[in-house]
Design a protein around this motif. Structure first.
Motif, PDB file in Angstrom:
ATOM      1  N   ARG A  35      83.296 -16.986  12.981  1.00  0.00           N
ATOM      2  CA  ARG A  35      82.531 -17.143  11.737  1.00  0.00           C
ATOM      3  C   ARG A  35      81.024 -17.065  11.952  1.00  0.00           C
ATOM      4  N   TYR A  36      80.547 -17.543  13.103  1.00  0.00           N
ATOM      5  CA  TYR A  36      79.108 -17.603  13.391  1.00  0.00           C
ATOM      6  C   TYR A  36      78.841 -16.996  14.773  1.00  0.00           C
ATOM      7  N   PRO A  37      78.968 -15.689  14.895  1.00  0.00           N
ATOM      8  CA  PRO A  37      78.908 -15.042  16.220  1.00  0.00           C
ATOM      9  C   PRO A  37      77.566 -15.180  16.944  1.00  0.00           C
ATOM     10  N   ASP A  38      76.525 -15.538  16.240  1.00  0.00           N
ATOM     11  CA  ASP A  38      75.210 -15.657  16.893  1.00  0.00           C
ATOM     12  C   ASP A  38      74.896 -17.078  17.360  1.00  0.00           C
ATOM     13  N   ASP A  39      75.785 -18.025  17.098  1.00  0.00           N
ATOM     14  CA  ASP A  39      75.507 -19.412  17.483  1.00  0.00           C
ATOM     15  C   ASP A  39      75.562 -19.643  18.987  1.00  0.00           C
ATOM     16  N   PHE A  40      76.425 -18.892  19.678  1.00  0.00           N
ATOM     17  CA  PHE A  40      76.582 -19.098  21.114  1.00  0.00           C
ATOM     18  C   PHE A  40      76.492 -17.771  21.853  1.00  0.00           C
ATOM     19  N   GLN A  41      75.879 -17.825  23.025  1.00  0.00           N
ATOM     20  CA  GLN A  41      75.789 -16.639  23.875  1.00  0.00           C
ATOM     21  C   GLN A  41      77.151 -16.311  24.485  1.00  0.00           C
ATOM     22  N   ARG A  42      77.924 -17.363  24.844  1.00  0.00           N
ATOM     23  CA  ARG A  42      79.242 -17.206  25.454  1.00  0.00           C
ATOM     24  C   ARG A  42      80.125 -18.374  25.035  1.00  0.00           C
ATOM     25  N   ALA A  43      81.439 -18.171  25.205  1.00  0.00           N
ATOM     26  CA  ALA A  43      82.403 -19.250  24.961  1.00  0.00           C
ATOM     27  C   ALA A  43      83.472 -19.218  26.049  1.00  0.00           C
ATOM     28  N   VAL A  44      83.925 -20.398  26.426  1.00  0.00           N
ATOM     29  CA  VAL A  44      85.048 -20.530  27.360  1.00  0.00           C
ATOM     30  C   VAL A  44      86.045 -21.472  26.698  1.00  0.00           C
ATOM     31  N   VAL A  45      87.297 -21.008  26.592  1.00  0.00           N
ATOM     32  CA  VAL A  45      88.352 -21.856  26.027  1.00  0.00           C
ATOM     33  C   VAL A  45      89.437 -22.058  27.076  1.00  0.00           C
ATOM     34  N   VAL A  46      89.970 -23.274  27.106  1.00  0.00           N
ATOM     35  CA  VAL A  46      90.927 -23.657  28.142  1.00  0.00           C
ATOM     36  C   VAL A  46      92.233 -24.142  27.501  1.00  0.00           C
ATOM     37  N   ASN A  47      93.352 -23.587  27.953  1.00  0.00           N
ATOM     38  CA  ASN A  47      94.679 -24.025  27.504  1.00  0.00           C
ATOM     39  C   ASN A  47      94.725 -24.222  25.989  1.00  0.00           C
ATOM     40  N   THR A  48      94.385 -23.173  25.271  1.00  0.00           N
ATOM     41  CA  THR A  48      94.372 -23.257  23.819  1.00  0.00           C
ATOM     42  C   THR A  48      95.451 -22.360  23.225  1.00  0.00           C
ATOM     43  N   SER A  49      95.617 -22.420  21.922  1.00  0.00           N
ATOM     44  CA  SER A  49      96.690 -21.674  21.268  1.00  0.00           C
ATOM     45  C   SER A  49      96.300 -21.371  19.828  1.00  0.00           C
ATOM     46  N   ALA A  50      97.184 -20.662  19.143  1.00  0.00           N
ATOM     47  CA  ALA A  50      96.995 -20.369  17.725  1.00  0.00           C
ATOM     48  C   ALA A  50      98.363 -20.321  17.058  1.00  0.00           C
ATOM     49  N   GLY A  51      98.446 -20.887  15.877  1.00  0.00           N
ATOM     50  CA  GLY A  51      99.715 -20.997  15.180  1.00  0.00           C
ATOM     51  C   GLY A  51     100.365 -19.681  14.816  1.00  0.00           C
ATOM     52  N   ASP A  52      99.569 -18.636  14.646  1.00  0.00           N
ATOM     53  CA  ASP A  52     100.137 -17.343  14.267  1.00  0.00           C
ATOM     54  C   ASP A  52     100.599 -16.523  15.469  1.00  0.00           C
ATOM     55  N   LEU A  53     100.368 -17.012  16.687  1.00  0.00           N
ATOM     56  CA  LEU A  53     100.751 -16.264  17.887  1.00  0.00           C
ATOM     57  C   LEU A  53     101.841 -16.939  18.714  1.00  0.00           C
ATOM     58  N   SER A  54     102.117 -18.198  18.427  1.00  0.00           N
ATOM     59  CA  SER A  54     103.060 -18.950  19.255  1.00  0.00           C
ATOM     60  C   SER A  54     103.896 -19.882  18.396  1.00  0.00           C
ATOM     61  N   SER A  55     105.087 -20.158  18.876  1.00  0.00           N
ATOM     62  CA  SER A  55     105.973 -21.069  18.143  1.00  0.00           C
ATOM     63  C   SER A  55     105.496 -22.512  18.323  1.00  0.00           C
ATOM     64  N   PRO A  56     105.903 -23.396  17.418  1.00  0.00           N
ATOM     65  CA  PRO A  56     105.536 -24.811  17.571  1.00  0.00           C
ATOM     66  C   PRO A  56     105.992 -25.393  18.912  1.00  0.00           C
ATOM     67  N   PHE A  57     107.137 -24.926  19.432  1.00  0.00           N
ATOM     68  CA  PHE A  57     107.644 -25.465  20.690  1.00  0.00           C
ATOM     69  C   PHE A  57     106.894 -24.919  21.902  1.00  0.00           C
ATOM     70  N   GLU A  58     106.158 -23.831  21.733  1.00  0.00           N
ATOM     71  CA  GLU A  58     105.286 -23.354  22.805  1.00  0.00           C
ATOM     72  C   GLU A  58     103.952 -24.087  22.753  1.00  0.00           C
ATOM     73  N   ARG A  59     103.529 -24.431  21.562  1.00  0.00           N
ATOM     74  CA  ARG A  59     102.242 -25.091  21.373  1.00  0.00           C
ATOM     75  C   ARG A  59     102.314 -26.579  21.684  1.00  0.00           C
ATOM     76  N   PHE A  60     103.519 -27.123  21.691  1.00  0.00           N
ATOM     77  CA  PHE A  60     103.735 -28.524  22.063  1.00  0.00           C
ATOM     78  C   PHE A  60     105.129 -28.637  22.646  1.00  0.00           C
ATOM     79  N   ASN A  61     105.211 -28.922  23.937  1.00  0.00           N
ATOM     80  CA  ASN A  61     106.503 -29.037  24.604  1.00  0.00           C
ATOM     81  C   ASN A  61     107.217 -30.294  24.089  1.00  0.00           C
ATOM     82  N   PRO A  62     108.362 -30.123  23.404  1.00  0.00           N
ATOM     83  CA  PRO A  62     109.046 -31.273  22.813  1.00  0.00           C
ATOM     84  C   PRO A  62     109.527 -32.306  23.830  1.00  0.00           C
ATOM     85  N   LYS A  63     109.567 -31.942  25.111  1.00  0.00           N
ATOM     86  CA  LYS A  63     109.937 -32.912  26.147  1.00  0.00           C
ATOM     87  C   LYS A  63     108.946 -34.082  26.185  1.00  0.00           C
ATOM     88  N   ASN A  64     107.753 -33.874  25.614  1.00  0.00           N
ATOM     89  CA  ASN A  64     106.724 -34.912  25.631  1.00  0.00           C
ATOM     90  C   ASN A  64     106.746 -35.815  24.405  1.00  0.00           C
TER      91      ASN A  64
END
Length: 182
Positions: A25-54
């Motif tokens: 949304r605001y591409p000029d706010d940051f020079q770079r971004a680093v994301v760690v172990n993240t996900s998105a609801g439209d790309l992964s199932s709920p069981f991939e985004r949260f392991n139900p064993k936990n």
């Protein structure tokens, strides 16, 4: 500091979801971004985004009144560090929790926000994805799909947990430095 000084952002998990939305949304706010172990609801199932064993441990953490037990339980599925190291960190975080009580409603709002998160369509801010193949909370496939969809570089760690910066800070720093220099 100077408002014109370049800023970068580093975010883990839900913070990564927020970051991806922000830099889209605001591409000029940051020079770079680093994301760690993240996900998105439209790309992964709920069981991939949260392991139900936990689920049992999450419920234990959410319902206990003992701050140490809560923090140690969360660390039992979010980190792959040695038990002694997790015990020390749980003690530190429990001390903070005793000083500042966070209502369960905050946790519920975070879970709700995570379930609604969608992947960006395109990013112009240079972004690096870091993920762990040994994450026991969120499947590494979530980060892989995100990187593939957005054509982002991804670096994979073989033994860290969901809290990869805690589990192997040196590796994370090395990966970010190599990416910045490239």
């Amino acid at each position: 500091g100077d408002a014109k000084e370049p800023w970068s952002i580093f975010a883990v998990s839900l913070g990564g979801m927020v970051t991806l939305n922000w830099v889209e949304r605001y591409p000029d706010d940051f020079q770079r971004a680093v994301v760690v172990n993240t996900s998105a609801g439209d790309l992964s199932s709920p069981f991939e985004r949260f392991n139900p064993k936990n689920l049992g441990r999450v419920l234990t953490a959410a319902t206990t009144s003992d701050p140490y037990k809560r923090e140690r339980t969360i660390l039992s599925f979010s980190s792959n560090a040695a038990p002694e190291r997790l015990d020390r960190l749980a003690t530190e975080w429990a001390d903070i929790a005793r000083a500042r009580r966070v209502p369960v409603s905050v946790l519920l709002r975070q879970i709700s926000a995570a379930t609604r998160s969608k992947s960006p369509t395109k990013l112009t801010t240079p972004t690096l994805v870091l993920a762990s193949t040994a994450d026991r909370l969120v499947s590494v496939e979530c980060s892989k799909r995100l990187a593939k969809k957005l054509d982002l570089p991804i670096r994979l760690h073989s033994s860290g947990g969901h809290d990869l910066p805690f589990d192997d800070a040196d590796w994370v720093i090395d990966q970010v430095n190599q990416w910045v220099r490239a």
